[in-house]
Design a protein around this motif. Structure first.
Motif, mmCIF file in Angstrom:
data_model
loop_
_atom_site.group_PDB
_atom_site.id
_atom_site.type_symbol
_atom_site.label_atom_id
_atom_site.label_comp_id
_atom_site.label_asym_id
_atom_site.label_seq_id
_atom_site.Cartn_x
_atom_site.Cartn_y
_atom_site.Cartn_z
ATOM 1 N N ASP A 1 1.506 11.659 -7.918
ATOM 2 C CA ASP A 1 1.105 12.673 -6.928
ATOM 3 C C ASP A 1 0.363 11.952 -5.811
ATOM 4 O O ASP A 1 -0.536 11.155 -6.084
ATOM 5 C CB ASP A 1 0.200 13.703 -7.616
ATOM 6 C CG ASP A 1 -0.109 14.897 -6.727
ATOM 7 O OD1 ASP A 1 0.399 14.940 -5.592
ATOM 8 O OD2 ASP A 1 -0.851 15.789 -7.168
ATOM 9 N N GLU A 2 0.727 12.257 -4.560
ATOM 10 C CA GLU A 2 0.176 11.551 -3.397
ATOM 11 C C GLU A 2 0.481 10.058 -3.522
ATOM 12 O O GLU A 2 -0.415 9.209 -3.570
ATOM 13 C CB GLU A 2 -1.332 11.797 -3.250
ATOM 14 C CG GLU A 2 -1.693 13.240 -3.020
ATOM 15 C CD GLU A 2 -1.110 13.821 -1.730
ATOM 16 O OE1 GLU A 2 -0.727 13.043 -0.828
ATOM 17 O OE2 GLU A 2 -1.006 15.053 -1.633
ATOM 18 N N GLY A 3 1.772 9.754 -3.568
ATOM 19 C CA GLY A 3 2.222 8.379 -3.813
ATOM 20 C C GLY A 3 1.782 7.371 -2.782
ATOM 21 O O GLY A 3 1.748 6.168 -3.065
ATOM 22 N N HIS A 4 1.407 7.821 -1.569
ATOM 23 C CA HIS A 4 0.990 6.858 -0.541
ATOM 24 C C HIS A 4 -0.300 6.152 -0.932
ATOM 25 O O HIS A 4 -0.642 5.121 -0.351
ATOM 26 C CB HIS A 4 0.816 7.561 0.811
ATOM 27 C CG HIS A 4 -0.223 8.629 0.816
ATOM 28 N ND1 HIS A 4 0.008 9.896 0.342
ATOM 29 C CD2 HIS A 4 -1.517 8.620 1.223
ATOM 30 C CE1 HIS A 4 -1.097 10.625 0.471
ATOM 31 N NE2 HIS A 4 -2.034 9.878 0.992
ATOM 32 N N LYS A 5 -1.006 6.693 -1.942
ATOM 33 C CA LYS A 5 -2.250 6.045 -2.371
ATOM 34 C C LYS A 5 -1.991 4.871 -3.313
ATOM 35 O O LYS A 5 -2.898 4.269 -3.842
ATOM 36 C CB LYS A 5 -3.168 7.077 -3.031
ATOM 37 C CG LYS A 5 -3.436 8.244 -2.088
ATOM 38 C CD LYS A 5 -4.796 8.841 -2.246
ATOM 39 C CE LYS A 5 -5.049 9.855 -1.130
ATOM 40 N NZ LYS A 5 -6.124 10.777 -1.403
ATOM 41 N N THR A 6 -0.696 4.573 -3.545
ATOM 42 C CA THR A 6 -0.348 3.407 -4.374
ATOM 43 C C THR A 6 0.240 2.305 -3.500
ATOM 44 O O THR A 6 1.102 1.566 -3.922
ATOM 45 C CB THR A 6 0.661 3.782 -5.469
ATOM 46 O OG1 THR A 6 1.840 4.309 -4.842
ATOM 47 C CG2 THR A 6 0.093 4.811 -6.409
#
Length: 755
Positions: free
Chosen positions: A208-213
Motif C-alpha cells: 500500500d502506497e508503493g512509492h514509499k518503497t
C-alpha cells in the motif's frame, strides 16, 4: 459492495495480464497490455506491477479482489494457502487495515472470505510471531505490517523481532531441506525467525502506497523476503514502477467518489484565512439542511503550526482561542494531534455529534477519513515542513459516494495563508500530485463558477444516438443470445485434459523453456492430505464455486460438471483431478466459454437470417463528459469542446478527419470504451466499442476502429471487422464501418469523402 467501473476495469486488466503471463511470459505479457517495456531491474523474473489509483479511490478494496486474482491465476501452485505480506506505509494505516480485515462484516473481509472459502487468517506482524505451521498449511494467512517492521539494514536486522530467533516458530523448520535463501546465524544455523517463515512461504507481497518503497534499502529487503509476486498500489508511482493500470482523478469524479475540483482561496493574514473558512463552513451547513434524504454536517479541518521554542507560531491553542472568540461553542471543536485525541470513539457521521471543527497539525495525514470534511484551512506557513499538502487528501471523499444536486457539495474548499494566490496554488498542486491528482483539479475562488477543467460540454447542437444491435426492440445482449432455454448439462462434456502435476505435486509436463518464471514457480505444489482425497462431490462443488457464470443456473452448471468429471475419471484418478483442480478449473472455464459462444453464434446467425436482429438508436451521447486527460488542442468538428488523450497515430488520424478537405464531415466523436453508450454486440460476451464515430452532412454514421500495425491481423480484430460489417449491412446504407491502420488511412479517408 458493488465495485465502481474503474475498479472493475483495474481487475479486468490484472486478470488479462495474469492470463497472458501463462501464455507469453512476464515481459511480453506486460508489453502486450501496456505497450511499454517491463522493467525487471528490481526483482528480475518475479512479477512486480503497479496499480495507480488516486487517494479516495478504494485501493484497499481493489487490493482484496486482486489477491484472489493473483492466487488463482499466477500462483495456482499455492492452492489458496500460504502467506500474503500486506505492507502499509505507517502504523496508523496498519491499524486501520487490520480493523477492516478482522471484522467479518466489513466489505474487505467479506471479499476475502468469499474468495477463499472462509479459510483466511489475519495477523499483525506482532501476532505473526506465533503463527503456527498448520495456520500456513491450511489457510491463506495475511500478515499486515508497516514497512518499518521489516525494512532494516542487514547489520541491524538481528535487533528486530521479525528477524530474531523465535522458539514459537520451531515447527516451521522441522524436516525441511534448508534452502540457501534462509537467513543463518554466524555459525551457519538457520534462524527460526518470522522472516524465514515468510521466505519459506514464497509470499505474495501487496504494498500500500508503493512509492514509499523507492529506496535501495526497500528494494533489497523485499527481494530478501523471497516473494513470488509483488503488487503495489499508489497514487504516485515511482519512476521505475511497472504501471499496469493507471486510473485518473476524473474517473473517480465520474463515479461520484470525490469532491473535485478543489476551490482555493488565499489570504495574507492567517486570521483572514480562518475567518473565510469558518464562513464557508457555516454557509455550507445552511445549504446542507435543504438536502432531502441525506444528512451532511460539513466539517472544517484547521491545520495549525507545531510549537517551537520561540513561541512565534500559530498553534492549536491559538486557533481554538480564535474560534471561541468567534462564538463557536466548545462542543463543536475537537483537537486531534499526536498528544491529544478528542476524536477517540467519536462517530462523526452520527446526527448526535456536534463536531464541526477539527484542529490538527499533521495527525490526520494518514489513516483518517471523514467525507463530511469539506473545508481545509491552513494557517501554516506554506514553505514550512508541515504543509497543507500532507492532509489535503483527507477532504477529497464525497459523502455517500453520490453526486449532489447543489454543485457546491461536489467540491472541496481550501483556505490558505500565503502572500498571494500563486504561492498557495503551487503548494496545493504539490499536495494534489502527491495524492494522484493534478493542477486540473484546482480552481480559484474568484472563478468558482468556472466548470471543472476536465469536463467537456457538447460543442454541437445535435443529439447523437448511434443505432445499435437490437432484438425485439431492446438492446441486444449476450444473455439474449444464450436465452433462457439453454441447458449446459445437455452440451458436450467431453474434452481432453492433460495432468500437470503428479500425486506428489511435482510438475510432470514441460513448460516453455524461455518462460523461466513459469518453470521456476510452478514446478511443485504444497499438498496436504485433503488435496489428494477430495470426494467426487467435493471436487464438483469446489469447481462450481470457482467457475462463475451468472447467466447459468447452479443446478444446470453442476449437472454439466458432474458429467465432465465422470468422463475425466475414465482416464485419470480422482486423486489426480483433485491435485490438478486449478488447472482443471482453467480448462473447464475455456470449455464452457467455448460452448456458450458457439451456441450464441448459432442463435445470432439464426436471428440474423430471420431478420430479428436490427439496428435501433437507444441512449444519446451525454451533454457533458469527464475526461481522463484532455489534449491541449482544439478541433473544428469535435462533438465536444475537448477530447480525451489519444496516442500519436490516433491523433494524426483525427487531425485528418477534422480537416476542411473532408467538407462532408459534420462532426466526429471519440467513443470511450465502457463509458460512452455506443457499442456493437456480437456473439461473443464482450462488447465492441469502436474508437471513433463520425457523422456526415447527409446523415451517414461511420464507426471507425483504429488498430496499431501489430494488431491488424489477429483473431480479435477479425471478429470486430466481422460484426462491424454486419452492423453496417443492417443500417440500410446509412451505417458504415472501417478498420483503420497506418497502411490504409488514405484509402479510408477517400471512401469517407464520398459518404
Amino acid at each position: 459492495m458493488e465495485l465502481k467501473r474503474y475498479q472493475k476495469t483495474t481487475l479486468e486488466t490484472l486478470e488479462q495480464f495474469l492470463k497472458e503471463l501463462h501464455k507469453a511470459g512476464l515481459k511480453y505479457a506486460f508489453m502486450g497490455i501496456t505497450e511499454k517495456p517491463y522493467r525487471a531491474e528490481a526483482f528480475g523474473e518475479v512479477p512486480f506491477v503497479c496499480i495507480k489509483i488516486p487517494t479516495g479511490g478504494g485501493k484497499t478494496l481493489v487490493g482484496c479482489h486482486a489477491v484472489e486474482k493473483v492466487m488463482s491465476g499466477a500462483l495456482q501452485n499455492k492452492l489458496d494457502r500460504g502467506i500474503v505480506l500486506w505492507f502499509t506505509p505507517s502504523e496508523a494505516i496498519k491499524t486501520q487495515t487490520l480493523k477492516k480485515f478482522k471484522d467479518r462484516k466489513d466489505p474487505h473481509r467479506r471479499v476475502l472470505d468469499e474468495a477463499f472459502d472462509n479459510s483466511v487468517k489475519i495477523f499483525s506482524n506482532e501476532e505473526a510471531l506465533s503463527i503456527r505451521k498448520a495456520d500456513v498449511a491450511d489457510n491463506l494467512c495475511i500478515v499486515v505490517a508497516s514497512l518499518e517492521a521489516f525494512r532494516k539494514e542487514k547489520s541491524l536486522q538481528n535487533k528486530y523481532k521479525v528477524y530474531q530467533e523465535n522458539g514459537a516458530l520451531l515447527d516451521h523448520f522441522e524436516h525441511i531441506e534448508e534452502p540457501d535463501f534462509l537467513e543463518r546465524d554466524s555459525e551457519g544455523t538457520v534462524i527460526n525467525s518470522l522472516a524465514n517463515v515468510v521466505r519459506l512461504s514464497n509470499p505474495l507481497v501487496v504494498i500500500d502506497e508503493g512509492h514509499k518503497t523507492a529506496t535501495k534499502l526497500s528494494i533489497d529487503f523485499l527481494k530478501d523476503l523471497n516473494p513470488s509476486f509483488i503488487v503495489e498500489y499508489t497514487a504516485t508511482p515511482r519512476d521505475n514502477s511497472n504501471i499496469l493500470v493507471e486510473i485518473h482523478a476524473s474517473e473517480l469524479k465520474d463515479e461520484q467518489m470525490v469532491k473535485i475540483p478543489i476551490v482555493l482561496e488565499s489570504a495574507a493574514q492567517w486570521q483572514n484565512a480562518l475567518t473565510r473558512g469558518i464562513e464557508k463552513r457555516i454557509e455550507l451547513e445552511k445549504d446542507a439542511k435543504k438536502i432531502k434524504g441525506e444528512y451532511i454536517r460539513p466539517i472544517a479541518l484547521l491545520q495549525a503550526q507545531p510549537k517551537n521554542k520561540d513561541g512565534n507560531t500559530i498553534t492549536v491553542e491559538h486557533i481554538k482561542e480564535f474560534l471561541i472568540e468567534r462564538k463557536i461553542p466548545t462542543e463543536q471543536i475537537a483537537i486531534k494531534t499526536s498528544e491529544k485525541n478528542e476524536l477517540e470513539g467519536v462517530d462523526l457521521f452520527s446526527r448526535s455529534s456536534d463536531i464541526r471543527y477539527i484542529i490538527t497539525v499533521n495527525a490526520l495525514a494518514e489513516g483518517w477519513d471523514c467525507s463530511f470534511a469539506y473545508v481545509l484551512v491552513s494557517v501554516a506557513n506554506l514553505g514550512s515542513k508541515i504543509a497543507v499538502e500532507q492532509i489535503i487528501g483527507r477532504i477529497i471523499r464525497l459523502p455517500y459516494a453520490k453526486k449532489k444536486a447543489n454543485e457546491d457539495f461536489n467540491r472541496s474548499y481550501v483556505f490558505a495563508s500565503a502572500r498571494n494566490f500563486n504561492e498557495a496554488a503551487e503548494q496545493i498542486i504539490s499536495g494534489l500530485e502527491s495524492n494522484g491528482y493534478s493542477r486540473s483539479d484546482i480552481i480559484g475562488a474568484d472563478k468558482k463558477d468556472t466548470s471543472y477543467e476536465l469536463e467537456a460540454k457538447k460543442a454541437i447542437l445535435d443529439t447523437l444516438k448511434v443505432p445499435m444491435m437490437a432484438l425485439d426492440g431492446d438492446q441486444l445482449t449476450f444473455e439474449d443470445l444464450v436465452g433462457s432455454d439453454f441447458e449446459l448439462s445437455k452440451q458436450d462434456y467431453k474434452f481432453e485434459f492433460q495432468i500437470h502435476y503428479d500425486n506428489d505435486g511435482r510438475a510432470i509436463i514441460d513448460i516453455k523453456n524461455e518462460d523461466e518464471w513459469m518453470r521456476g514457480k510452478q514446478m511443485f505444489l504444497k499438498l496436504n492430505y485433503s488435496d489428494k482425497n477430495f470426494t467426487k462431490n467435493e471436487l464438483v462443488q469446489w469447481l462450481d464455486k470457482k467457475l462463475r457464470f451468472p447467466l447459468l443456473e447452479k443446478s444446470d452448471k453442476v449437472g454439466f460438471l458432474d458429467k465432465a468429471i465422470d468422463y475425466q475419471l475414465k482416464s485419470h484418478t480422482l486423486s489426480e483431478l483433485s491435485v490438478n483442480r486449478y488447472v482443471l478449473a482453467d480448462r473447464l472455464s475455456e470449455v464452457i466459454n467455448g460452448i456458450l459462444e458457439e451456441y450464441a453464434k448459432e442463435r445470432f446467425d439464426s436471428l440474423l437470417q430471420k431478420k430479428k436482429i436490427t439496428t435501433e438508436p437507444f441512449d444519446a451521447f451525454p451533454a457533458t463528459i469527464t475526461l481522463k486527460q484532455a489534449i491541449p488542442q482544439e478541433f473544428n468538428r469535435n462533438y465536444y469542446e475537448k477530447t480525451d488523450k489519444l496516442n500519436r497515430e490516433e491523433l494524426e488520424f483525427v487531425q485528418r478527419l477534422d480537416l476542411d478537405t473532408l467538407s462532408n464531415i459534420k462532426y466526429w466523436v471519440r467513443s470511450r470504451e465502457k463509458i460512452d453508450p455506443f457499442y456493437i454486440q456480437g456473439w461473443k460476451r464482450g462488447k465492441f466499442y469502436p474508437d471513433f464515430v463520425a457523422v456526415t452532412k447527409k446523415g451517414n454514421i461511420i464507426a471507425l476502429e483504429w488498430k496499431g500495425a501489430d494488431r491488424v491481423s489477429n483473431e480479435d480484430t477479425a471478429y470486430k471487422v466481422k460484426i462491424g460489417e454486419i452492423w453496417s449491412n443492417l443500417g440500410g446504407n446509412k451505417l458504415h464501418f472501417f478498420l483503420v491502420h497506418t497502411g490504409n488511412v488514405e484509402e479510408v479517408l477517400k471512401e469517407i469523402k464520398e459518404l
